[in-house]
Design an enzyme around this catalytic site. Structure first.
Site, short mmCIF file in Angstrom:
data_model
loop_
_atom_site.label_atom_id
_atom_site.label_comp_id
_atom_site.label_asym_id
_atom_site.label_seq_id
_atom_site.Cartn_x
_atom_site.Cartn_y
_atom_site.Cartn_z
N LYS A 5 0.81 -1.22 0.00
CA LYS A 5 0.00 0.00 0.00
C LYS A 5 0.85 1.28 0.00
CE LYS A 5 -4.15 -1.86 0.12
NZ LYS A 5 -5.04 -1.72 -1.06
N GLU B 143 -9.69 5.63 3.42
CA GLU B 143 -10.48 4.54 3.97
C GLU B 143 -9.54 3.37 4.23
OE1 GLU B 143 -9.89 4.95 0.85
OE2 GLU B 143 -9.26 2.93 0.31
N SER C 81 1.72 -9.80 -0.84
CA SER C 81 1.46 -8.36 -0.84
C SER C 81 1.66 -7.70 0.51
CB SER C 81 0.03 -8.11 -1.33
OG SER C 81 -0.88 -8.85 -0.55
#
Lengths: 376, 274
Positions: free
Chosen positions: A67, A89, A360
């Site tokens: 991210k 969010e 990830s």
């Protein structure tokens, strides 16, 4: 619309500005820790007895997941637009933590919207965001998960649009977000392509990644799209069953309940009932618990360029344990869905085949859930 | 064409259909019309109402718990149309329920029910091509939202494709009552006026007679939504139609009060409890 146009315009300018790319590259390398390694999973490969498995180690990035790639890019854009307040969010909390992190780094005010169900599941990340100086606002509407957090972030954005940038964390929402977030994440695939060519002298046969909104998956797929011999496999959350409300699989083979529709500004496959109301979803992993898939994945599915499957909660938990014990890597429960597909697929492949799995994120944030779910 | 704005200012009333139930909604719409609402927006409840504040979110949740669907809202419109041939009726929905029904099926059903037009909250003019064609083919008005942050170029585009009226959003933000009407609204109407001769209705945040009168100084109509939905929430089934009629009457000013109160009371007396 005005804010979307402003963002689109600023992003287009930034893309043409070599200083922007230089600064982003510098942050990715010297702050976030890129490039991430590509690890050969020797013991997992032996255990499964099929394809040679490589792991793309986004779990080793600062803040613990891919991210941060997108957050650093959007933080630079926020500064260019002269905005000082950022909202985001979060589902699993990984994007929220990455957003809070870049806001601390850039000196922005940060508000993170998070469903109260997810706050319960991801307590540790809530505290991390607060430690980083972000305000975490609980969202108590709907299913109290990612979808509802996005609704609330959008309400904030339309209210404070003149001063605020919405740092959306996945390849979702209105244009330019799906394209822009994909661009920021495509560094994963660019690195992986060079790394696998160096390690094996050829491209992989299969690439596997989990898909919630789909940012890590599109990030690793994108560079390989022209390589038609590389099969791209997205893994959705199969949850606890096939009934609507029990899973978050939108396009996986065998799934019903998703139809083309519009949710939060995106036309894509959306889990919904016959009257067009958005369905609730379930997944053990908060980051995959979302009723719509990123629009580019919908297109890749329809064109047949990528294939989509699902892994259940139980399979993901099992995969998490297996990767921990064979490779010493505890993956995030989201990434464990990709590992689960690897466990199913690798044994059916030839020993000379190569499989690339995107890890990830790391599983530290999931320790609480893993303790609840696994009797160790 | 029942979309007329001959009262100055006219009043556009929004209700979330199916809250508290569809039979009560029908009576509320009749009462609102009789109390002087020139247009009623029939709100279709949606699971993810991103443009709405807490009041309409709660109403949508209640309506969805009752299983309210777009098809039922169109049936409700048909009943209202039979009883009030001159009422202006607009379907107010998020896009997904409309897409799920199918654009052409929606337009055919809406026209057949006697609806005058629709406003799709999360459909931008940039993406509206198919929708505009389907709506035009049935002679239905297409109402779009214009925001204070819209550029002149965009306002022109909104004005060009709007039919019936243009809905000017009084301020940035979601629906809900506010203390005062933002200065944004006056400026937005002035800018919009350059591009259209259609009536302009101002909405978002209007809940008092003073605000209603203020909007009347610079716009053709005021949209009252959350204040009506809140009145319904507070009044409960039995009293809801009367409460809405009273609210509308008071917003429009003391002059009309006598004329309409008798009519609206009749409705609430007729209906069964929910």
């Amino acid at each position: 619309m005005a804010a979307l146009e402003e963002l689109e315009c600023e992003y287009a300018k930034a893309k043409r500005d070599p200083r922007f790319q230089t600064e982003l590259d510098d942050l990715l390398r010297n702050y976030a820790g890129r490039p991430t390694p590509l690890s050969f999973a020797r013991r997992l490969t032996e255990k499964l007895g099929g394809a040679r498995i490589y792991l793309k180690r986004e779990d080793l990035l600062h803040t613990g997941a891919h991210k941060i790639n997108n957050c650093l890019g959007q933080a630079l854009l926020t500064r260019r637009m002269g905005k000082r307040r950022v909202i985001a969010e979060t589902g699993a909390g990984q994007h929220g933590v990455a957003a809070a992190t870049v806001c601390a780094l850039f000196g922005f005010d940060c508000v993170v919207y998070m469903g109260t169900e997810d706050m319960r599941r991801q307590e540790l990340n809530v505290f991390r965001m607060r430690l980083l100086g972000a305000e975490v606002r609980g969202v108590d509407s709907g299913s109290r998960t990612l979808k509802d957090a996005i609704n609330e972030a959008m309400r904030d954005w339309v209210t404070n649009v003149r001063t605020t940038h919405y740092l959306l964390g996945s390849v979702l929402g209105a244009h330019p977000y799906p394209t822009m977030v994909r661009d920021f994440q495509s560094v994963i695939g660019r690195e992986a392509r060079l790394q696998i060519l160096k390690a094996e002298g050829r491209l992989p046969d299969v690439i596997v990644a989990c898909v919630g909104g789909g940012s890590n998956a599109i990030g690793i797929f994108y560079e390989f799209l022209p390589d038609k011999n590389v099969r791209l496999i997205g893994v959705e959350a199969g949850g606890r069953g096939w009934s609507l409300g029990d899973h978050a699989a939108r396009v996986a083979a065998g799934i019903t309940g998703a139809a083309p529709g519009v949710l939060q500004g995106t036309y894509t496959y959306v889990l919904q009932d016959d009257a067009g109301q958005i369905a609730s979803t379930h997944s053990v992993s908060a980051g995959l618990d979302y009723p719509a898939i990123g629009p580019e994945h919908a297109q890749l599915r329809d064109s047949g360029r990528a294939e989509y499957v699902s892994a259940s909660d139980a399979e993901a938990l099992e995969a998490c344990t297996l990767l921990a014990r064979t490779e010493g890597i505890i993956p995030a429960l989201e990434s464990a869905h990709a590992v689960a597909e690897t466990i199913k697929r690798a044994p059916r492949m030839k020993k000379t085949d190569i499989m690339l799995v995107n890890v990830s994120g790391r599983g530290d944030k999931d320790i609480g859930i893993l303790r609840e779910q696994l009797a160790l | 064409m029942p979309l007329n704005f001959n009262a100055k200012p006219s009043l556009v009333a929004y209700v979330t259909c199916g809250d508290p139930d569809l039979a009560t909604t029908r009576d509320i719409v009749l009462a609102a019309t009789d109390a002087g609402a020139q247009v009623v927006e029939l709100g279709v409840p949606f699971s993810d109402p991103v443009a709405d504040g807490p009041v309409i979110q709660r109403a949508s949740e209640r309506a969805l718990r009752n299983g309210t669907t777009l098809v039922q809202v169109l049936e409700l419109a048909r009943e209202v149309r039979k009883q009030r041939p001159k009422a202006g009726l607009i379907v107010f929905s998020y896009l997904n329920p409309v897409l799920r029904l199918g654009l052409s099926r929606f337009c055919a059903a809406a026209a057949d029910a006697g609806v005058d037009g629709a406003l799709i909250t999360d459909l931008t003019v940039e993406e509206a091509g198919d929708y505009l064609r389907a709506m035009r083919a049935r002679g239905l008005a297409t109402v779009f939202l214009a925001a204070p942050t819209s550029t002149d170029q965009r306002l022109k585009r909104i004005a060009d494709v709007s039919r019936g009226f243009v809905y000017a959003v009084s301020r940035t933000g979601v629906t809900g009552t506010r203390e005062e009407v933002a200065a944004d609204a006056r400026e937005l109407v002035r800018r919009l006026r350059k591009f259209t001769r259609l009536p302009i209705a101002v909405g978002f945040g209007i809940s008092t007679p003073a605000q209603f009168a203020e909007v009347g100084e610079f716009a053709d109509a005021a949209v009252v939504g959350s204040a009506i939905v809140q009145a319904i929430e507070q009044a409960g089934c039995e009293r809801a139609p009367q409460a809405v009629a009273e609210l509308i009457t008071s917003l429009r000013g003391a002059r009309q009060r006598k004329k309409h109160s008798a009519i609206s009371t009749q409705h609430s007396a007729k209906r069964s409890s929910c």
